[in-house]
Design an enzyme around this catalytic site. Structure first.
Site, mmCIF file in Angstrom:
data_model
loop_
_atom_site.group_PDB
_atom_site.id
_atom_site.type_symbol
_atom_site.label_atom_id
_atom_site.label_comp_id
_atom_site.label_asym_id
_atom_site.label_seq_id
_atom_site.Cartn_x
_atom_site.Cartn_y
_atom_site.Cartn_z
ATOM 1 N N CYS A 175 0.836 -1.201 0.000
ATOM 2 C CA CYS A 175 0.000 0.000 0.000
ATOM 3 C C CYS A 175 0.874 1.255 0.000
ATOM 4 O O CYS A 175 1.646 1.484 0.926
ATOM 5 C CB CYS A 175 -0.907 -0.026 1.221
ATOM 6 S SG CYS A 175 -2.054 1.330 1.233
ATOM 7 N N ASN A 210 0.762 -4.348 -6.234
ATOM 8 C CA ASN A 210 -0.137 -3.464 -5.526
ATOM 9 C C ASN A 210 -0.184 -2.173 -6.353
ATOM 10 O O ASN A 210 0.329 -2.139 -7.471
ATOM 11 C CB ASN A 210 0.361 -3.216 -4.089
ATOM 12 C CG ASN A 210 -0.803 -2.887 -3.154
ATOM 13 O OD1 ASN A 210 -1.622 -2.029 -3.452
ATOM 14 N ND2 ASN A 210 -0.866 -3.570 -2.027
ATOM 15 N N THR A 211 -0.773 -1.143 -5.839
ATOM 16 C CA THR A 211 -1.001 0.046 -6.663
ATOM 17 C C THR A 211 0.251 0.889 -6.857
ATOM 18 O O THR A 211 1.170 0.861 -6.051
ATOM 19 C CB THR A 211 -2.107 0.909 -6.040
ATOM 20 O OG1 THR A 211 -1.737 1.191 -4.690
ATOM 21 C CG2 THR A 211 -3.438 0.186 -6.045
ATOM 22 N N CYS A 243 4.974 8.506 -39.540
ATOM 23 C CA CYS A 243 6.280 8.115 -40.070
ATOM 24 C C CYS A 243 7.052 9.332 -40.556
ATOM 25 O O CYS A 243 8.236 9.485 -40.284
ATOM 26 C CB CYS A 243 6.104 7.097 -41.194
ATOM 27 S SG CYS A 243 7.673 6.348 -41.680
ATOM 28 N N CYS A 303 9.604 -0.328 -37.748
ATOM 29 C CA CYS A 303 9.487 0.057 -36.338
ATOM 30 C C CYS A 303 8.119 -0.258 -35.749
ATOM 31 O O CYS A 303 7.946 -0.320 -34.551
ATOM 32 C CB CYS A 303 9.799 1.540 -36.156
ATOM 33 S SG CYS A 303 8.491 2.637 -36.734
#
Ligand code: FAD
Ligand code: FMN
Ligand code: SF4
Lengths: 452, 434
Positions: free
Chosen positions: B139, B204-205, B357, B383
């Site tokens: 947390c 977790n966050t 591009c 790419c």
């Protein structure tokens, strides 16, 4: 425009002849409400998100006024509808009206790559309306005038072409006087466009908003060829712009043609009527023609309560001037579209009773009657077969019945410009008139300030 | 129908979809309804020490990032651990577990970093009959200011120490939940492993500020004109979470350590992707908070259909299948040469590939008259940007140049053999190929 309620008709609604009051107030309000209702903010955000922000966007190329469409849509998307409106107005000061009346299905939205991709273009017109409505609600004119130049310009006609020209010139610091024959400014925005495209007096409100920039005087009831002359204007002003539209209508060549009414006048009366329940309409209405005017006259006849409305067009569907969207709109309102028929005779004694149509076919590229006929009962016939330029002042060259112009509306006279429906070239659309008025203003400005 | 039953650390559940420790698992009422809705297990909302519970703010605790049509892409929260008394939670856990013996019930814990605190709570958790514990070392807000949560998770030594205390004082599985708010996720994972953890769960966050109120000049969510950073979760964090999972899965030092995948799991596909990167199961929070418990139906049906299509009969058939294909850049085959190909029939002529591009890549797309866009093979480096910005799926694709052909960009013949940077002549520390 809500789905017009079709319940069992009453005796009053079915009354023969040209009578008023076929529909109640409530039905009229419903029938003539907004064709494309405005987008709510969340709808606008979702609709805006569909734009791909194309490179060198095809929608811009398709717009006669070159509005930077992907840019304004992105501005809506980022929560800046006022900025979006500015992008629109920079190119098209009547962006509010154009958002309502442009046949987008044959302009920007037809070109939209999402039309190609999934037959569902970005709703450019409605998004433009969202932005312009937001800005116009703010009640503050978005432009200031440049320092006065001391130059004066006379404009003939307060239609879209004249108004766009006037606004741009006023913005650039010139003083403008518009001479307008009619009692109200706006041109066909005020007198011609279908009522359900511009409800709630939008045309008049837009003119007021546009004029609030200052520097523009409108003299109504002042017609060129009557109280004023082109020579007089040329003497009294530094430049003249002619935007008088097409005031006349083509003559119908058929027996009893004098009994046919002019669709444009019918629509003008309808637009000026404060209470549509008192506007009379026939039970069986036939409209001759195939353009936008024919469709508008037919649809509005139907919405007023005519029982049977037929559009009789002399060529095939593919040649019809009205777009597919307009045709479908008419069909959805119960208008019958007849193709390859031309009027032979309007029948009746003093009042219309029927119309006889002759079928046509194209032989060697020429339209020929086949000899077969059909007779439709009719108590009202409208002709919508094209408008014409009237009272052309001397000194101007004509081309195809309109004032010949080169480049940004230059006429044969060095100090006279022309644009909109009265000038040759370009489609007869509100947006084209705006573009031509604006471009002529830029050219006039260049000339008056010595830049050209 | 493929069998979704999973065995994670010996804990059986009818499917690999657990609700992560968060509001959806905050109380008996929710958890019973979640089980009725079909969730395979829950990690109960984090419990703290006995005594007066923590208090939450009384103003907004969430902030959001939206995509088109207000689709919630990222959620940010400043909620703390459970604000209900420990006793209440323990009683509820015991009741629920007794009524749902086939579902996994894991208890998330966060108490101060002292052995006595852990020794006090662990026997009480054991009494509930829950299937295991998850240590909330993740947390990033509020609790971390008090020396718990991410404050522990950011110090590998503490992780190892606390994990060891738990293993010594609790005999069911111990899962260590990791914080992503750290530079290299392998260190905390290794610490958990060293402390004897049965598994790690992540992420977790992510510490975040989702938006700033431009009238009050305060971060949102705003409490009386002030905001504090929160923890970010939901679809937006999935790429971050998957990379961290993969890093642990392929780290030789933690090889074989079971992983419970968390972070943005919203659909069956997300679940399949996490599991293919080595997760034995996945945990879900934001998707349930956005759409309600019913989302699990799509996740279950979708995974099972996909498994059928692939011929997988058990989740173990594909767990970890993608791990061997996650490699370091230096081992990518430099002799793999591709070119973009635009399908002119599918092209809708928006020109986005051209703008991307031309303005920002290799000027390898030509805009020909009639808005015909064509790839210039002598400039294209493959790419992928054109594909990424093209609104039409499969309109632009990458085509591999066959070995033996000449790459018009380099003028060199494409080699058939695999060759990577480690052997490349431009690499100052290249070793000669063996
Ligand atoms: C029924 C109808 C429906 C239409 N619907 C649409 C639509 O939905 N969308 C669209 O894009 N376009 C539509 N059009 C076309 C559009 O209205 C015109 O192209 C546009 O109005 C042209 O603008 P303008 O300024 O050139 O002319 P107008 O709008 O015709 O304005 C000319 C002005 O000049 C004035 N004037 C004329 N003669 C004189 C004179 N001698 N002296 C002084 N003033 C004079 C007139 O009174 C008028 O105010 C429609 C047209 C009609 C007739
Ligand atoms: C409101 C909220 C409260 C949370 N509380 C906890 C908690 O008490 N303990 C915990 O370990 N994780 C907590 N989390 C983190 C979630 O369990 C999960 O790790 C994170 O949300 C990522 O998963 P998701 O993308 O599926 O939401 C919380 C998340 C949210 C949104
Ligand atoms: S063509 Fe359509 S998608 Fe492309 S920029 Fe214009 S409105 Fe947007």
């Amino acid at each position: 425009m809500g789905a017009s309620t079709q319940k069992a008709s009453t005796r009053k609604e079915r009354a023969d002849g040209i009578v008023a009051g076929r529909r109640t107030k409530a039905q009229i309000a419903d029938n003539f409400s907004d064709l494309h209702p405005p987008l709510a903010p969340h709808e606008a955000a979702v609709a805006a998100d569909r734009c791909y922000f194309c490179h060198d966007a095809p929608c811009v190329t398709a717009c006669p006024t070159d509005i930077d469409i992907p840019l304004f849509i992105r501005q809506i998307q980022t929560g800046s509808p006022m900025g979006a409106a500015q992008t629109i107005f920079d190119q098209n000061i009547l962006g509010g009206m154009c958002a309502r009346v442009c046949p987008t299905e044959t302009l920007c939205e037809e070109a939209c790559v999402r039309e190609t991709a999934e037959s569902r273009p970005v709703e450019i017109g409605r998004l433009q309306r969202y932005a312009t409505d937001t800005a116009m609600r703010a009640n503050k004119h978005p432009y200031d005038r440049a320092a006065p130049t001391g130059k004066t310009v006379a404009i003939v006609g307060a239609g879209p072409a004249g108004l766009a020209c006037a606004h741009r010139l006023a913005m650039l610091g010139h003083d403008v006087v518009i001479h307008e024959a009619r009692p109200k400014p706006g041109g066909l925005n005020e007198y011609g466009i279908a009522a359900y495209k511009t409800p709630m007096n939008f045309a008049a409100a837009e003119v007021d908003w546009l004029l609030s920039i200052g520097g523009i005087t409108i003299e109504t009831g002042s017609a060129l060829g009557e109280a004023i002359s082109l020579d007089g204007l040329r003497t009294n002003y530094d430049a003249v712009f002619l935007g008088m539209g097409l005031g006349g209508v083509n003559a119908l060549r058929a027996e009893g043609a004098d009994m046919a009414e002019d669709a444009v006048s019918f629509i003008a009366d309808l637009r000026q009527s404060a209470d549509l329940t008192v506007l009379p309409i026939g039970r069986d209405v036939v409209v001759i023609g195939g353009g936008m005017t024919a469709i508008d006259a037919a649809v509005q006849s139907k919405l007023l309560g005519a029982e049977n409305v037929t559009v009789a067009y002399r060529r095939g569907q593919e040649d019809m001037g009205a777009s597919r969207f307009e045709q479908d709109l008419a069909a959805s309102k119960g208008v019958k579209l007849m193709f390859n028929v031309q009027p032979d005779a309007v029948k009746g004694d003093g009042k219309v009773e029927a119309i006889t149509l002759t079928y046509t076919e194209t032989r060697d590229g020429k339209l020929e009657p086949t000899g077969e006929t059909a007779t439709l009962p009719a108590d009202q016939v409208f002709k919508a077969i094209g408008q014409t330029l009237v009272a052309v002042p001397d000194g101007l060259t004509l081309e195809g019945g309109k004032i010949a112009v080169t480049g940004p509306g230059r006429t044969a006279l060095a100090d006279v410009w022309a644009g909109g429906d009265c000038a040759a070239g370009g489609e007869d659309l509100t947006v084209t008139a705006v573009a031509e008025g604006r471009d002529a203003a830029m050219d006039i400005h260049a000339k008056l300030t010595g830049a050209a | 129908m493929a069998d979704l039953t999973t065995d994670f650390l010996g804990i059986k559940s009818p499917n690999p979809f657990w609700l992560a420790s968060a509001p959806p698992t905050d109380k008996e009422y929710n958890v019973r309804r979640a089980f009725e809705a079909g969730w395979g297990g829950v990690v109960w909302k984090t419990l703290g020490e006995a005594g007066p519970p923590v208090v939450n703010v009384n103003g907004p605790r969430y902030g959001a990032i939206y995509g088109a049509d207000r689709r919630l892409l990222g959620l940010n929260n400043i909620e703390l651990i459970t604000d209900r008394p420990l006793e209440t939670n323990l009683e509820e856990i015991a009741r629920v577990k007794a009524d749902y013996p086939d579902r996994a019930v894991i208890v998330s814990l966060m108490v101060p970093c002292e052995e006595a605190s852990w020794k006090a709570i662990l026997p009480r958790v054991a009494e509930t009959g829950a299937d295991g514990i998850e240590l909330n070392f993740g947390c990033p807000h509020g609790m971390s200011e008090r020396g718990m949560g991410a404050a522990v998770g950011q110090v590998p030594e503490y992780i190892e120490m606390v994990t060891r205390w738990c293993k010594e004082n609790y005999d069911k599985p111990v899962i260590v939940k990791l914080t992503p708010n750290i530079t290299d996720i392998r260190y905390p994972a290794r610490a958990a492993h060293a402390g004897g953890a049965d598994a790690v769960s992540l992420i977790n966050t992510v510490s975040s500020i989702t938006s700033v109120n431009l009238d009050n000049f305060s971060p949102e969510p705003m409490i009386d004109s002030k905001g504090s950073h929160g923890g970010y979760c939901g679809p937006a964090v999935k790429p971050i979470a998957m990379n961290m999972v993969a890093e642990i899965a392929r780290d030789p030092q933690t090889a074989g350590l079971p992983i419970s995948g968390i972070g943005g799991v919203t659909t069956w596909r997300d679940a399949a992707e996490f599991m293919s990167l080595g997760c034995g199961n996945v945990q879900v929070c934001t998707a349930a908070m956005t759409y309600g418990f019913k989302v699990v139906e799509e996740i279950k049906a979708g995974l099972s259909r996909w498994m059928d299509e692939k011929g997988f009969t058990s989740t173990s058939d594909f767990v970890g299948r993608a791990v061997p294909n996650v490699t370091d850049w230096q081992y990518l085959n430099l002799n793999y040469v591709a070119k973009a190909r635009i399908d002119q029939d599918l092209c809708i002529k928006c020109g986005r590939c051209y703008a991307a591009c031309e303005d920002t890549s290799h000027q390898a797309i030509a805009m020909n008259p009639g808005r015909v866009f064509e790839v210039k093979d002598d400039e294209c480096v493959a790419c992928n940007l054109c594909i990424d910005v093209c609104p039409v799926e499969d309109c632009i694709t990458m085509e591999r140049l066959a070995p033996g052909t000449v790459d018009p960009r380099t003028g060199k013949v494409v080699e058939a053999e695999y060759a990577n940077w480690t052997t490349h002549p431009n690499n100052p520390s290249a070793q000669a190929a063996e």
